[in-house]
Design a protein around this motif. Structure first.
Motif, mmCIF file in Angstrom:
data_model
loop_
_atom_site.group_PDB
_atom_site.id
_atom_site.type_symbol
_atom_site.label_atom_id
_atom_site.label_comp_id
_atom_site.label_asym_id
_atom_site.label_seq_id
_atom_site.Cartn_x
_atom_site.Cartn_y
_atom_site.Cartn_z
ATOM 1 N N GLU A 43 6.375 -4.742 5.394
ATOM 2 C CA GLU A 43 5.182 -3.990 5.004
ATOM 3 C C GLU A 43 4.301 -4.793 4.048
ATOM 4 O O GLU A 43 3.082 -4.616 4.019
ATOM 5 C CB GLU A 43 5.590 -2.664 4.353
ATOM 6 C CG GLU A 43 6.273 -1.699 5.308
ATOM 7 C CD GLU A 43 6.811 -0.470 4.595
ATOM 8 O OE1 GLU A 43 6.614 -0.370 3.359
ATOM 9 O OE2 GLU A 43 7.406 0.395 5.270
ATOM 10 N N GLN A 44 4.921 -5.677 3.278
ATOM 11 C CA GLN A 44 4.151 -6.486 2.331
ATOM 12 C C GLN A 44 3.632 -7.773 2.971
ATOM 13 O O GLN A 44 2.935 -8.546 2.316
ATOM 14 C CB GLN A 44 5.011 -6.801 1.106
ATOM 15 C CG GLN A 44 5.436 -5.545 0.358
ATOM 16 C CD GLN A 44 5.921 -5.829 -1.044
ATOM 17 O OE1 GLN A 44 5.645 -6.889 -1.612
ATOM 18 N NE2 GLN A 44 6.638 -4.901 -1.622
ATOM 19 N N LEU A 45 3.981 -7.973 4.222
ATOM 20 C CA LEU A 45 3.541 -9.167 4.948
ATOM 21 C C LEU A 45 2.602 -8.808 6.093
ATOM 22 O O LEU A 45 2.376 -9.604 6.995
ATOM 23 C CB LEU A 45 4.763 -9.912 5.496
ATOM 24 C CG LEU A 45 5.692 -10.514 4.441
ATOM 25 C CD1 LEU A 45 7.056 -10.845 5.064
ATOM 26 C CD2 LEU A 45 5.081 -11.776 3.834
ATOM 27 N N VAL A 46 2.036 -7.612 6.044
ATOM 28 C CA VAL A 46 1.252 -7.100 7.170
ATOM 29 C C VAL A 46 0.046 -7.984 7.482
ATOM 30 O O VAL A 46 -0.432 -8.015 8.635
ATOM 31 C CB VAL A 46 0.818 -5.644 6.898
ATOM 32 C CG1 VAL A 46 -0.171 -5.566 5.748
ATOM 33 C CG2 VAL A 46 0.277 -4.992 8.151
ATOM 34 N N SER A 47 -0.450 -8.722 6.507
ATOM 35 C CA SER A 47 -1.606 -9.595 6.769
ATOM 36 C C SER A 47 -1.272 -10.713 7.748
ATOM 37 O O SER A 47 -2.173 -11.337 8.319
ATOM 38 C CB SER A 47 -2.128 -10.200 5.460
ATOM 39 O OG SER A 47 -1.141 -10.996 4.833
ATOM 40 N N TYR A 48 0.027 -10.966 7.963
ATOM 41 C CA TYR A 48 0.454 -12.008 8.901
ATOM 42 C C TYR A 48 0.772 -11.444 10.287
ATOM 43 O O TYR A 48 1.175 -12.195 11.174
ATOM 44 C CB TYR A 48 1.678 -12.740 8.359
ATOM 45 C CG TYR A 48 1.408 -13.484 7.072
ATOM 46 C CD1 TYR A 48 0.725 -14.700 7.075
ATOM 47 C CD2 TYR A 48 1.825 -12.974 5.843
ATOM 48 C CE1 TYR A 48 0.477 -15.384 5.899
ATOM 49 C CE2 TYR A 48 1.579 -13.658 4.655
ATOM 50 C CZ TYR A 48 0.897 -14.854 4.695
ATOM 51 O OH TYR A 48 0.644 -15.521 3.520
#
Length: 226
Positions: A26-31
């Protein structure tokens, strides 16, 4: 080199590595859905977490092997780490303080390098390591304690265009060297009283080679994705 800085959130307890991976994703959604992204799980404990991250990001998954260089007669204490591809970290201060000689260090490096090669063969079965050039590599482990193993991994994958470190738990103050050498560092939980990675998990069983192979065989992308 780190343009984003450390991203961390409140303390939390995970049921197991798979839950930790879902939270981390969820904290890597930008990838997510980025065609150049490759997720590498540090063997062995990082692979279940990396599988969840790769699945949520629709990215391919592979394994990356890093071995701690244990102090003779005190193997739990790391004097450094060595990684697939030749990444190496030595804690010079600890080595000097304990009076560890160069021959001992080289013998330890040779022994752990042989274990890296054994695991590479066990996990890949002759399949070549992925080409990292031009890619965004997300290095995933089940947590960071001293940071030595992750730092060795970061140094070993510098052929990548961008290197991201992603873990579910770590100390409130991560190694400044790690933050300097990675392009992005994401840590989902930073307990104020941090003693060990396992404190963040209800189930923190030792991941086996068979579990690593099973997860690597489970697709994280749809057919046609890369």
């Amino acid at each position: 080199m780190n343009a984003w800085g450390l991203r961390a959130s409140r303390e939390r307890i995970y049921q197991d590595r798979h839950e930790a991976g879902r939270v981390l994703a969820e904290q890597l959604v930008s990838y997510r859905d980025q065609p150049d992204v490759l997720v590498l799980g540090l063997a062995r404990g990082g692979v279940p977490i990396a599988w969840e991250v790769a699945s949520h990001l629709h990215a391919p998954l592979d394994v990356f092997v890093v071995r701690k260089l244990g102090v003779p007669q005190w193997q739990e204490l790391a004097m450094g780490a060595v990684a697939s591809g030749g990444g190496l970290v030595i804690n010079d201060g600890l080595v000097d303080r304990l009076g560890i000689d160069q021959d001992t260090i080289l013998d330890t490096i040779r022994r752990e390098t042989a274990e890296i090669e054994r695991r590479e063969q066990a996990y890949r079965g002759g399949r070549p390591a992925p080409d990292l050039s031009g890619r965004t590599v997300i290095l995933v482990d089940d947590g960071i304690a001293t940071g030595a193993t992750m730092l060795a991994a970061v140094r070993a994958v510098r052929a990548a265009r961008r290197v991201v470190v992603a873990v579910p738990v770590g100390p409130p103050t991560l190694s400044s060297q790690l933050r300097d050498e990675a392009d992005d560092v994401v840590c989902a939980s930073t307990p104020p009283q941090f003693d060990a990675v396992g404190q963040a998990f209800v189930d923190f069983h030792q991941v086996s080679d068979d579990e690593v192979r099973r997860l690597l065989a489970e697709p994280t992308t749809e057919p046609g994705e890369s």
